[in-house]
Scaffold this motif. Sequence first.
Motif, PDB file in Angstrom:
ATOM      1  N   GLY A   1      22.336  29.200 -60.657  1.00  0.00           N
ATOM      2  CA  GLY A   1      23.131  30.416 -60.606  1.00  0.00           C
ATOM      3  C   GLY A   1      24.500  30.271 -61.230  1.00  0.00           C
ATOM      4  O   GLY A   1      24.697  29.522 -62.190  1.00  0.00           O
ATOM      5  N   ALA A   2      25.466  30.954 -60.642  1.00  0.00           N
ATOM      6  CA  ALA A   2      26.810  31.074 -61.225  1.00  0.00           C
ATOM      7  C   ALA A   2      27.491  29.742 -61.528  1.00  0.00           C
ATOM      8  O   ALA A   2      28.193  29.643 -62.537  1.00  0.00           O
ATOM      9  N   PRO A   3      27.344  28.686 -60.696  1.00  0.00           N
ATOM     10  CA  PRO A   3      28.021  27.430 -61.038  1.00  0.00           C
ATOM     11  C   PRO A   3      27.621  26.852 -62.400  1.00  0.00           C
ATOM     12  O   PRO A   3      28.358  26.049 -62.968  1.00  0.00           O
ATOM     13  N   ALA A   4      26.462  27.257 -62.916  1.00  0.00           N
ATOM     14  CA  ALA A   4      26.014  26.738 -64.219  1.00  0.00           C
ATOM     15  C   ALA A   4      26.580  27.537 -65.379  1.00  0.00           C
ATOM     16  O   ALA A   4      26.400  27.152 -66.539  1.00  0.00           O
ATOM     17  N   GLU A   5      27.268  28.635 -65.097  1.00  0.00           N
ATOM     18  CA  GLU A   5      27.689  29.545 -66.170  1.00  0.00           C
ATOM     19  C   GLU A   5      28.564  28.891 -67.234  1.00  0.00           C
ATOM     20  O   GLU A   5      28.303  29.065 -68.436  1.00  0.00           O
ATOM     21  N   PRO A   6      29.604  28.113 -66.875  1.00  0.00           N
ATOM     22  CA  PRO A   6      30.418  27.501 -67.934  1.00  0.00           C
ATOM     23  C   PRO A   6      29.609  26.596 -68.860  1.00  0.00           C
ATOM     24  O   PRO A   6      29.802  26.611 -70.080  1.00  0.00           O
ATOM     25  N   ALA A   7      28.711  25.782 -68.276  1.00  0.00           N
ATOM     26  CA  ALA A   7      27.912  24.876 -69.095  1.00  0.00           C
ATOM     27  C   ALA A   7      26.956  25.649 -69.998  1.00  0.00           C
ATOM     28  O   ALA A   7      26.753  25.283 -71.165  1.00  0.00           O
ATOM     29  N   VAL A   8      26.366  26.721 -69.484  1.00  0.00           N
ATOM     30  CA  VAL A   8      25.455  27.517 -70.305  1.00  0.00           C
ATOM     31  C   VAL A   8      26.227  28.197 -71.439  1.00  0.00           C
ATOM     32  O   VAL A   8      25.757  28.263 -72.582  1.00  0.00           O
ATOM     33  N   ARG A   9      27.409  28.697 -71.146  1.00  0.00           N
ATOM     34  CA  ARG A   9      28.221  29.318 -72.212  1.00  0.00           C
ATOM     35  C   ARG A   9      28.565  28.307 -73.304  1.00  0.00           C
ATOM     36  O   ARG A   9      28.679  28.663 -74.474  1.00  0.00           O
TER      37      ARG A   9
END
Length: 515
Positions: A392-400
Amino acid sequence: MTAARRAVSNRRTRSAPRPPEGTPPRAELARQARTELADAVRIARWADTEGVRGACLPPGDSGTLSAEAAERAAAALELTSHQVQADWDRARLAGLVELHGDTARPGWRLQAWDRDDGAVLRGWVALFDAWSIAHPAPSAFAPGPVAEVVEAVPQLLSLLQLSEGAFLVSALQDLLEQRIAELRTERCEVPYGGGIPEPRAAEAEAEPGEPADAAGMSRGPDAAQAESAQAASPKAESAQAAFAKAESAQAESAKAESAKPDAVKADAGAPAAEGPPSGVLLDWALDALVSVGALTVGDGQARLTPLGNWAVWVKLEQICVAAQSPAGNIERSAEDMLRGCARLTPGPARDEYRAWLAARPSGSAVSELLDAARGDDALLRGLAFEALRVVGAPAEPAVRSVVDEPGLRPYALMWLAEQEGVDPDDPLAVLTREEATWLWIDTAAAVADHGEAPLLVRHLDSAVQGTVPALLAEVRAVGHPRTVQVLVALAAAHPDPALAKAVRRAAFQVHTGEA
């Protein structure tokens, strides 16, 4: 449903844990979260209007506002510069503001703030996870004792949640000292000089199988999953023993409190003399949790707020789910875990993802999943992003950060769009036509390697072009490394001889480089 069929399907089934009886409705929790983050939303919207960039974000300063920008915001919002900086930090921690180079942009949670209760609650939980960053520890203390207190706080929060009521701060102090002593014993370390006593003889004799921690509440975005790994495996009676110990400590503290002379009780509200580091740092931790809206403290007692109680319960529920790993992939690498999950249907696969993620810090787990997605196996690439949906959201920076990698870009864009509530069944709402075609080839490669021939034929229906001639014309232009193999496999599987011939011709043209 086969793994390949899962790779083709764009629909994601999700299940949310049901809160315990007495928990306020989701809408009420979201209202409370909006209240807690109202100031952070205000500064985020100001930044969006002003277009904060360049000199407003000093280089190497972790995204803090410059003094000039803080003064402008203070004048516009009728706040002090200190309040502006504090609200700005909370906005960044809650995902209301995102930093892209020297520019601050509104996060997707800010865009969905007024219409999406789920985005609001995830934003507040992100702030709750980062409580020790939102309210930093006093600089007078060394990092070692601070880190120990941060590591011990999750157990205190779990006991507060289990107690379903107020808890004496003095009892929490005793439990904190015991937990820190256990952590030092586990690490075989010599205690720091003064402040926190070594465990007493009776305390040092831990019960066999006693858990290292009773709860996996996060100390920050990466620490949550590490805590969960410790809490996932112990027996249920260990948690009950810890709770019984807590109740006993609270009863002893209450008894000692009632035995104090009246004069001593009268002085209880007065400023305490400088105590040991553990006491001062416990006060800091409680103040930090109060500042993010997870806790209330008064009359010598601490109590979780409805928001805090809900968040801790959800995390405990996640730990219980994560403890179930029927396929036994929890100790394997990301690539091996994904290969093991390729044989599972979606529900058991998600259980495996949760168990695997709970056993390691989320930062390193996300990095490992992205490394697996960079490999040659297209099925693993799709499954890696399925696992990232569990993060979920905690992965957002790495995915970006991987959006500019050609092999991961379509998956990353679709993942980010789903986080923002975009319908995953309409790829052209997120991807360019070329990117959607690239994703179609990559998914077809997964089907060709791991699926059945009829499934590859049906995969034609999911192409955005609508007709086979249009698809073949565009497939040759995207430059996917598996294009030839996919077309050859499709030609071999298709029952229409004329269409199969056209597909084989297209494969030959791609192979020879013909226009």
